[in-house]
Design a protein around this motif. Structure first.
Motif, PDB file in Angstrom:
ATOM      1  N   UNK A  89      11.556   2.386  -1.704  1.00 22.41           N
ATOM      2  CA  UNK A  89      10.196   2.602  -1.230  1.00 22.41           C
ATOM      3  C   UNK A  89       9.333   3.014  -2.424  1.00 22.41           C
ATOM      4  N   UNK A  90       8.117   2.461  -2.478  1.00 24.14           N
ATOM      5  CA  UNK A  90       7.221   2.693  -3.606  1.00 24.14           C
ATOM      6  C   UNK A  90       5.961   3.407  -3.124  1.00 24.14           C
ATOM      7  N   UNK A  91       5.483   4.346  -3.947  1.00 20.80           N
ATOM      8  CA  UNK A  91       4.307   5.141  -3.614  1.00 20.80           C
ATOM      9  C   UNK A  91       3.505   5.385  -4.879  1.00 20.80           C
ATOM     10  N   UNK A  92       2.233   5.771  -4.710  1.00 25.54           N
ATOM     11  CA  UNK A  92       1.486   6.260  -5.862  1.00 25.54           C
ATOM     12  C   UNK A  92       2.224   7.481  -6.398  1.00 25.54           C
ATOM     13  N   UNK A  93       2.299   7.598  -7.697  1.00 21.57           N
ATOM     14  CA  UNK A  93       3.019   8.710  -8.319  1.00 21.57           C
ATOM     15  C   UNK A  93       2.473  10.058  -7.849  1.00 21.57           C
ATOM     16  N   UNK A  94       1.169  10.243  -7.887  1.00 19.91           N
ATOM     17  CA  UNK A  94       0.564  11.511  -7.477  1.00 19.91           C
ATOM     18  C   UNK A  94       0.830  11.837  -6.017  1.00 19.91           C
ATOM     19  N   UNK A  95       0.775  10.801  -5.176  1.00 16.09           N
ATOM     20  CA  UNK A  95       1.003  11.025  -3.735  1.00 16.09           C
ATOM     21  C   UNK A  95       2.433  11.476  -3.458  1.00 16.09           C
ATOM     22  N   UNK A 121       0.858  -1.189   0.000  1.00 20.30           N
ATOM     23  CA  UNK A 121       0.000   0.000   0.000  1.00 20.30           C
ATOM     24  C   UNK A 121       0.884   1.225   0.000  1.00 20.30           C
ATOM     25  N   UNK A 122       0.334   2.305  -0.485  1.00 19.47           N
ATOM     26  CA  UNK A 122       1.044   3.578  -0.515  1.00 19.47           C
ATOM     27  C   UNK A 122       1.120   4.122   0.907  1.00 19.47           C
ATOM     28  N   UNK A 123       2.297   4.453   1.349  1.00 24.00           N
ATOM     29  CA  UNK A 123       2.474   4.951   2.718  1.00 24.00           C
ATOM     30  C   UNK A 123       2.052   6.405   2.880  1.00 24.00           C
ATOM     31  N   UNK A 124       1.761   7.084   1.788  1.00 24.70           N
ATOM     32  CA  UNK A 124       1.304   8.465   1.884  1.00 24.70           C
ATOM     33  C   UNK A 124      -0.211   8.498   2.061  1.00 24.70           C
ATOM     34  N   UNK A 125      -0.937   7.825   1.164  1.00 23.64           N
ATOM     35  CA  UNK A 125      -2.412   7.852   1.235  1.00 23.64           C
ATOM     36  C   UNK A 125      -2.997   6.633   1.931  1.00 23.64           C
ATOM     37  N   UNK A 126      -2.154   5.623   2.210  1.00 23.32           N
ATOM     38  CA  UNK A 126      -2.546   4.382   2.899  1.00 23.32           C
ATOM     39  C   UNK A 126      -3.557   3.549   2.118  1.00 23.32           C
ATOM     40  N   UNK A 127      -3.621   3.751   0.813  1.00 21.93           N
ATOM     41  CA  UNK A 127      -4.493   2.944  -0.045  1.00 21.93           C
ATOM     42  C   UNK A 127      -3.670   1.830  -0.683  1.00 21.93           C
ATOM     43  N   UNK A 128      -4.276   0.642  -0.814  1.00 25.69           N
ATOM     44  CA  UNK A 128      -3.527  -0.448  -1.469  1.00 25.69           C
ATOM     45  C   UNK A 128      -3.351  -0.152  -2.964  1.00 25.69           C
ATOM     46  N   UNK A 129      -2.264  -0.688  -3.507  1.00 18.23           N
ATOM     47  CA  UNK A 129      -2.041  -0.544  -4.942  1.00 18.23           C
ATOM     48  C   UNK A 129      -2.993  -1.463  -5.687  1.00 18.23           C
ATOM     49  N   UNK A 130      -3.466  -0.996  -6.811  1.00 19.53           N
ATOM     50  CA  UNK A 130      -4.301  -1.813  -7.677  1.00 19.53           C
ATOM     51  C   UNK A 130      -3.597  -1.970  -9.010  1.00 19.53           C
ATOM     52  N   UNK A 131      -3.950  -3.014  -9.723  1.00 16.54           N
ATOM     53  CA  UNK A 131      -3.334  -3.271 -11.027  1.00 16.54           C
ATOM     54  C   UNK A 131      -3.412  -2.024 -11.907  1.00 16.54           C
TER      55      UNK A 131
END
Length: 155
Positions: free
Chosen positions: A89-95, A68-78
């Motif tokens: 460390x990996x995050x959503x690009x926008x976050x 999951x993204x540690x910034x928004x705490x949402x799980x990654x989806x395909x």
């Protein structure tokens, strides 16, 4: 003779006003050159060069299965657009892009620098300029004060 004195006084006032405006323009020019800044678009291009974004795919090496993204705490989806930093460390690009623009361009988890400090400072200067775009007001007030003093001197 009195009219000649008045004409010379007015010429002097106009010359001083002209040179004051010239000095003011030079000050604005020098001040603008000293404030080199990086726009947000340029900043994000540099981030893309340092840590390119990609698409999330579960089961691919380099991505956790239950990540999951540690910034928004949402799980990654395909197919989510993600950015993996040098610290792995990996995050959503926008976050993470929003995070990097906010302060010192460090990883949200380990605080390892993502960009060189000079890039961060130049982007911060740009952001400050956006918020405080009236920086030349002080110079205009100075010009007004000078102008007022010249006029009172010869009135």
């Amino acid at each position: 003779m009195a009219s000649l004195s008045q004409i010379l006084g007015q010429i002097y006032t106009m010359a001083m006003l002209f040179f004051s405006i010239l000095l003011l323009e030079l000050a604005i020019l020098v001040r603008g050159a000293a404030r080199r800044s990086i726009t947000t678009d340029q900043f994000l291009k540099i981030v893309d060069q340092k840590a390119p974004a990609g698409r999330y795919a579960a089961g691919i090496l380099g991505f956790d299965a239950a990540a999951e993204c540690s910034v928004c705490l949402s799980p990654y989806e395909e197919g989510d657009e993600v950015r993996k930093l040098k610290c792995n460390h990996t995050f959503h690009k926008g976050c993470v892009d929003t995070w990097l623009q906010q302060d010192s361009a460090t990883c949200p988890l380990c605080r390892r620098p993502v960009l060189p400090i000079d890039v961060v400072v130049k982007h911060r200067n740009h952001r400050l300029q956006e918020y405080y775009d009236g920086g030349d007001e002080e110079l205009m007030i100075m010009l007004y004060a000078l102008h007022g003093n010249f006029l009172r001197r010869f009135s």
